[in-house]
Design a protein around this motif. Structure first.
Motif, short mmCIF file in Angstrom:
data_model
loop_
_atom_site.label_atom_id
_atom_site.label_comp_id
_atom_site.label_asym_id
_atom_site.label_seq_id
_atom_site.Cartn_x
_atom_site.Cartn_y
_atom_site.Cartn_z
N PRO A 17 27.21 68.60 36.23
CA PRO A 17 26.55 67.71 35.28
C PRO A 17 25.53 68.46 34.45
O PRO A 17 24.87 69.38 34.92
CB PRO A 17 25.88 66.67 36.19
CG PRO A 17 25.65 67.38 37.46
CD PRO A 17 26.81 68.32 37.63
N ILE A 62 22.23 67.70 32.14
CA ILE A 62 21.23 66.68 31.85
C ILE A 62 20.55 67.02 30.54
O ILE A 62 20.18 68.18 30.31
CB ILE A 62 20.18 66.56 32.98
CG1 ILE A 62 20.88 66.53 34.36
CG2 ILE A 62 19.30 65.35 32.80
CD1 ILE A 62 21.81 65.35 34.54
N SER A 63 20.36 66.03 29.68
CA SER A 63 19.68 66.23 28.42
C SER A 63 18.86 65.01 28.07
O SER A 63 19.04 63.93 28.65
CB SER A 63 20.69 66.53 27.30
OG SER A 63 21.61 65.47 27.16
N GLN A 95 17.70 70.06 25.88
CA GLN A 95 18.08 70.37 27.25
C GLN A 95 16.82 70.41 28.13
O GLN A 95 15.70 70.51 27.64
CB GLN A 95 18.79 71.72 27.32
CG GLN A 95 20.05 71.81 26.46
CD GLN A 95 21.11 70.81 26.89
OE1 GLN A 95 21.27 70.57 28.09
NE2 GLN A 95 21.82 70.23 25.92
N GLU A 109 29.55 60.60 28.57
CA GLU A 109 28.22 60.76 29.14
C GLU A 109 27.76 59.45 29.76
O GLU A 109 28.28 58.36 29.45
CB GLU A 109 27.22 61.21 28.07
CG GLU A 109 27.54 62.56 27.48
CD GLU A 109 26.60 62.95 26.34
OE1 GLU A 109 26.39 64.15 26.13
OE2 GLU A 109 26.11 62.02 25.66
N THR A 130 23.41 62.24 31.26
CA THR A 130 24.10 63.25 32.05
C THR A 130 25.58 63.24 31.75
O THR A 130 26.14 62.22 31.38
CB THR A 130 23.86 63.01 33.56
OG1 THR A 130 24.56 64.03 34.29
CG2 THR A 130 24.39 61.67 34.01
N THR A 131 26.20 64.41 31.90
CA THR A 131 27.65 64.51 31.77
C THR A 131 28.27 64.30 33.15
O THR A 131 27.58 64.43 34.18
CB THR A 131 28.05 65.88 31.22
OG1 THR A 131 27.58 66.87 32.13
CG2 THR A 131 27.41 66.13 29.86
N HIS A 158 18.05 69.67 38.60
CA HIS A 158 18.99 70.42 37.78
C HIS A 158 18.32 71.47 36.88
O HIS A 158 19.03 72.19 36.18
CB HIS A 158 19.80 69.46 36.89
CG HIS A 158 20.62 68.47 37.67
ND1 HIS A 158 21.77 68.82 38.34
CD2 HIS A 158 20.43 67.14 37.90
CE1 HIS A 158 22.28 67.75 38.94
NE2 HIS A 158 21.47 66.71 38.69
N LEU A 170 21.04 57.50 32.08
CA LEU A 170 20.28 57.34 33.32
C LEU A 170 19.02 56.52 33.11
O LEU A 170 18.64 55.73 33.97
CB LEU A 170 19.90 58.71 33.88
CG LEU A 170 21.05 59.65 34.25
CD1 LEU A 170 20.52 60.96 34.79
CD2 LEU A 170 21.97 58.98 35.26
N GLN A 191 15.31 64.59 37.63
CA GLN A 191 16.42 65.39 37.11
C GLN A 191 16.00 66.85 36.85
O GLN A 191 16.76 67.78 37.07
CB GLN A 191 16.95 64.75 35.80
CG GLN A 191 17.55 63.37 35.98
CD GLN A 191 18.68 63.36 37.01
OE1 GLN A 191 19.46 64.30 37.08
NE2 GLN A 191 18.77 62.28 37.79
#
Length: 909
Positions: free
Chosen positions: A54, A56-57, A78, A24, A48-49, A129, A27, A125
């Motif tokens: 991706p 985002i968490s 999430q 990961e 983010t992965t 996303h 950010l 984000q």
């Protein structure tokens, strides 16, 4: 506050220790504590992965309490789990912010720049996303949410970037170098990316060449600025050295522009030519469209003309058949039917109204009308003659003399069936001619049916009972010359309020059973004949189809005629129909068809209802109990009818209504006879006439109810019993010789005994009421006529009771002058046993004179008086023992003597 360097250090540490192992990338991060709680700081991170998809968490990171403790993820959310985020205020210097996920979290950011950066990155984000309903951002400066690098937004001050960056910009005199340094720091601050191996080696080489860079940053900056200046100078010299090539390049560009202009001019000319061609093609296309429309119109016109010619074409062979039809042979009828149907199809052709104005079409339609009229004349004449001939032929046939059978006219139907389609054609072509033929048929056949029905009912009357025939001059109610001498008594048989010797002659149960059997035979014979005729008429006269000329007929008569009889027979659930709009038109049409059928059947069987009513009434007037049997039979036939709107069903229902009214009238007459009943003139009243007659009435009705389902008429039954109860009360007061309590006692006892023998569950309450009234009358009679045989002794002790009430003790009563022992002995001496027994004998004679022998209540009343005497004796003995204890005073007789008195008197009589 944390500086840029410290922020980058935290991001580097978290990236290295936590997120590198998971693949990961961090950010943004903000150092927070919970609002209003002084606890160890933790970190909120946006993670983010890696691509291509991706994820985002948002993570909550905490560090273990020991020094240099490891970092751990405590919560992970999430983007879709975040419902809203509140910055508390749009001011830039607010540290608090709230986040609503599975619950509400209130955070306090230790660094304003970290807070701003975190919120801006999280918003970006989510917008990029986030899926579904995106989180709402409240009370956050709108400039932070714009699509820019977070550190370039308003609100990031020099103090917010850290003291090191501020000092570097203050010491550097060159704007370019300062800007580059600021961009590098902002870039590093915005997004941290780990150095590659190549970058790390080059950076190590740079620091190895400038060993002093670690010690003095200013010397490093000056050296780097100098090298940058040298590189810029070299770039400028390189540009000046290539001026000649640049000029040549510019000339080539000018030539290219000229060639492009020429090419553009040629394209304009081509475009003008194409526009002219386009205009020409559009004109040609319009002409082709008009030609196509004309062709289509010609084709449609041809099709319409062909259709009209086909529809209006009528073969010459059909014309000859219509002008001279042969209706007597099967082949001739077949040809006539085919020609008539073809003519009907031509007359009903579906032709557009505008085309009907064509002269050829009008002329052809006139020819069709002439052929129709010429064909109608022989067909109607033939059918008229056929109807009359068939009715005359049947009228000459002799009727059966004694057998109870209604003649069947299937032969008429068989003769007329081949003409069914012609009759349908006449109905469609000329309604007035159709109605005329229908009237001829009904007039011809109605005479036959009237003759058959009258003879049928006369035979039925003759077969019911010889006893009935001999008891009257004539069974036929139409006879008006009956002699008064031989007429049935004016008082109907079974009238409750009149003595039986005044009743008219009656019948026994066997006669009623015979009447019931004959009535069932009559109804059973009527059904197949009427239904057969109805089915034939529906098919022959096409009565299941409403012609256009008949659809305008009003339905008011139908609305009123079908429900009165049904309401007397059927439950609400069976008569209730759907009222929705989709079923009503069909229901209305069915009613119209049924009404038309009933009108025709009523014309054929006009005398049926009246003959059936006369047949029933001729026996009802002789014995009103026949109404019960008629009610039962007609109800069964009406309820079992498959078509409740058929003529026969409606006829039976109408007769049933009249029978029900007659029965109700009979019951009202019974009630009135109870009210008008006259008391017997004999010395003893005894059992009243309507009480005595009710036994016969109840036995007769119960014999019927055991075989019937008409328990619904029990309500009238109960009204009769209540009227009898009221009549007993009224008449008991009117008899001059018999005490009213005796009249009530005997008659209520008679009613109780009768109701007990009937064993009808619905009459149990009335049975209990009769018993209660009987007991009440018995008690009142005993109290009134037995009285107090020891009257003076009772008066003596009533005075004693008054003294006790005034306060004198019971043991001191004997000291009162008026109530001394001597006075008591004097009173007792007046009632020797011999005199008491003599008084009881006189009382027995009086009771015997009051009571009638039919009910046999003398011993019951005598026993009740005995019990009353014993009660009075025990009361007097008790008073003597309490007030005159030890005085050896007692009555001259005891309870056993009283029992012996009553027993001896009863045996002696």
């Amino acid at each position: 506050m944390l500086s840029i360097g410290s922020l980058a250090n935290i991001k580097h540490v978290l990236q290295k220790e936590l997120f590198n192992g998971c693949g990961e990338r961090l950010l943004s991060v903000v150092t927070v504590t919970k609002t209003y709680k002084k606890k160890r700081a933790c970190y909120l991170c946006v993670v983010t992965t890696p691509p291509p998809v991706p994820v985002i968490s948002v993570c909550l990171i905490k560090q273990a309490e020991q020094k240099d403790g490891e970092y751990k993820k405590k919560r992970v959310w999430q983007l879709d789990e975040i419902k809203w985020l509140d910055g508390r205020s749009e001011q830039f210097d607010i540290h608090e912010f709230d986040v609503q996920v599975e619950k509400l979290y209130k955070w306090y950011a230790l660094n304003l720049h970290e807070r701003q950066n975190f919120l801006a990155v999280l918003y970006k984000q989510i917008q990029k996303h986030g899926r579904g309903t995106k989180a709402e951002f409240r009370n956050i400066p709108s400039a932070w949410l714009m699509d820019k690098s977070p550190e370039k937004l308003p609100g990031i001050t020099n103090s917010g970037l850290g003291t090191e960056a501020g000092e570097l910009r203050g010491r550097d005199g060159h704007r370019k170098a300062g800007t580059e340094t600021e961009d590098e720091e902002e870039s590093e601050f915005q997004e941290f990316t780990a150095l590659t191996e190549k970058e790390a080696s080059e950076l190590s080489k740079l620091f190895s060449e400038c060993d002093y860079a670690v010690k003095d940053a200013e010397m490093l900056i000056e050296k780097l600025s100098k090298e940058l200046h040298d590189l810029d100078g070299a770039n400028i010299q390189s540009v000046l050295a290539s001026e000649k090539q640049v000029m040549m390049l510019m000339e080539h560009i000018d030539k290219a522009i000229g060639e492009a202009d020429k090419f553009e001019e040629r394209l304009d000319s081509y475009e003008e030519i194409l526009s002219h061609v386009k205009e020409t093609m559009e004109k040609i296309g319009g002409k082709n469209a008009m030609i196509k429309i004309a062709n289509n119109n010609n084709i449609k016109l041809k099709e319409e003309l062909s259709k009209i010619i086909t529809q209006l074409d009528f073969p010459g062979s059909y014309q000859q058949v219509l002008q001279s039809p042969d209706l007597k042979t099967a082949e001739g009828r077949k040809a006539a039917i085919a020609a008539a149907q073809s003519l009907q199809q031509a007359l009903n052709s579906d032709i557009d109204p505008s085309l009907q104005r064509l002269v050829a079409v009008r002329d052809q339609m006139k020819r069709f009308e002439n052929w129709k009229k010429s064909f109608l004349v022989p067909v109607i004449k033939h059918l008229n003659c056929l109807f009359i001939h068939l009715s005359n032929e049947i009228g000459d046939t002799p009727l059966p003399s004694t057998e109870l059978i209604l003649p069947n006219h299937a032969s008429v139907h068989h003769e007329l069936t081949p003409y069914t389609e012609l009759m349908h054609w006449i109905k469609a072509m000329d309604r007035s001619k159709y109605d005329g033929l229908t009237a001829v048929y009904t007039k011809s056949l109605s005479k036959i049916y009237e003759r058959d029905i009258r003879n049928f009912f006369n035979l039925a009357k003759m077969q019911i009972s010889d006893k009935l025939r001999s008891s009257r001059e004539d069974l036929d109610v139409s006879s008006s010359t009956t002699s008064k001498k031989n007429a049935v008594s004016s008082v109907p048989h079974g009238t409750l309020g009149v003595n039986r010797d005044q009743w008219g002659p009656g019948v026994d149960s066997a006669d009623r059973d015979r009447f019931d059997a004959v009535l069932e035979k009559v109804l059973a014979e009527l059904e197949p004949i009427a239904l057969q005729e109805q089915r034939f008429c529906i098919n022959f006269f096409q009565m299941d189809v409403v012609s256009p000329s008949a659809k305008s007929v009003g339905l008011d008569v139908m609305e009123k005629s079908t429900d009165m009889s049904q309401s007397l027979l059927l439950s609400p659930s069976s008569t209730a129909g759907g009222n929705d709009g989709t079923q009503f038109p069909q229901k209305k049409l069915d009613r119209q068809i049924n009404e038309e059928v009933r009108r025709l059947m009523n014309a054929l069987f006009g005398c049926l209802e009246q003959e059936l009513v006369n047949f029933i009434q001729s026996f009802e007037r002789f014995d009103c109990f026949y109404s019960l049997y008629v009610l039962e039979r007609l109800t069964q036939h009406v309820m079992s009818a498959q078509d409740t709107h058929s003529f026969l069903s409606m006829t039976f229902a109408s007769v049933l209504v009249q029978v029900k009214r007659n029965f109700d009238r009979f019951m009202q007459q019974q009630l009135q006879s109870i009210r008008d009943a006259k008391l017997p003139k004999r010395s003893k009243c005894g059992i009243l006439p309507y009480v005595e007659n009710f036994e016969y009435f109840s036995q007769t009705t119960e014999d019927f109810f055991r075989k019937s389902t008409r328990r619904t008429d029990m309500e009238k039954y109960i009204q009769l019993i209540n009227a009898i109860f009221e009549g007993i009360n009224m008449n008991a007061k009117e008899h001059p010789k018999t005490p009213l309590q005796v009249v009530r006692m005997e008659n209520y006892h008679h009613m109780y005994s009768l109701l007990a023998r009937l064993k009808v569950p619905s009459l149990d309450e009335l049975k209990k009421e009769a018993k209660a009234r009987y007991n009440e009358a018995l008690t009142n009679y005993v109290i009134q006529y037995f009285g107090r045989p020891l009257e003076k002794l009772n008066l003596f002790f009533e005075g004693v009771q008054q003294k006790i009430a005034q306060g004198v003790k019971e043991t001191e009563i004997s000291y009162q002058m008026a109530f001394s022992k001597q006075e008591l002995r004097k009173v007792i001496s007046q009632y020797p046993a011999r005199e008491v027994k003599k008084g009881m004998e006189n009382l027995y004679k009086k009771v015997e004179k009051h009571l009638c022998e039919e009910e046999n209540l003398l011993q019951v009343v005598w026993h009740a008086m005995q019990e009353e005497f014993i009660v009075q004796y025990k009361f007097l003995e008790e008073r003597i023992q309490k007030c005159y204890a030890g005085s050896m005073i007692s009555l001259e007789f005891n309870i056993q003597d009283i029992l012996n008195f009553f027993s001896d008197i009863a045996r002696s009589h």
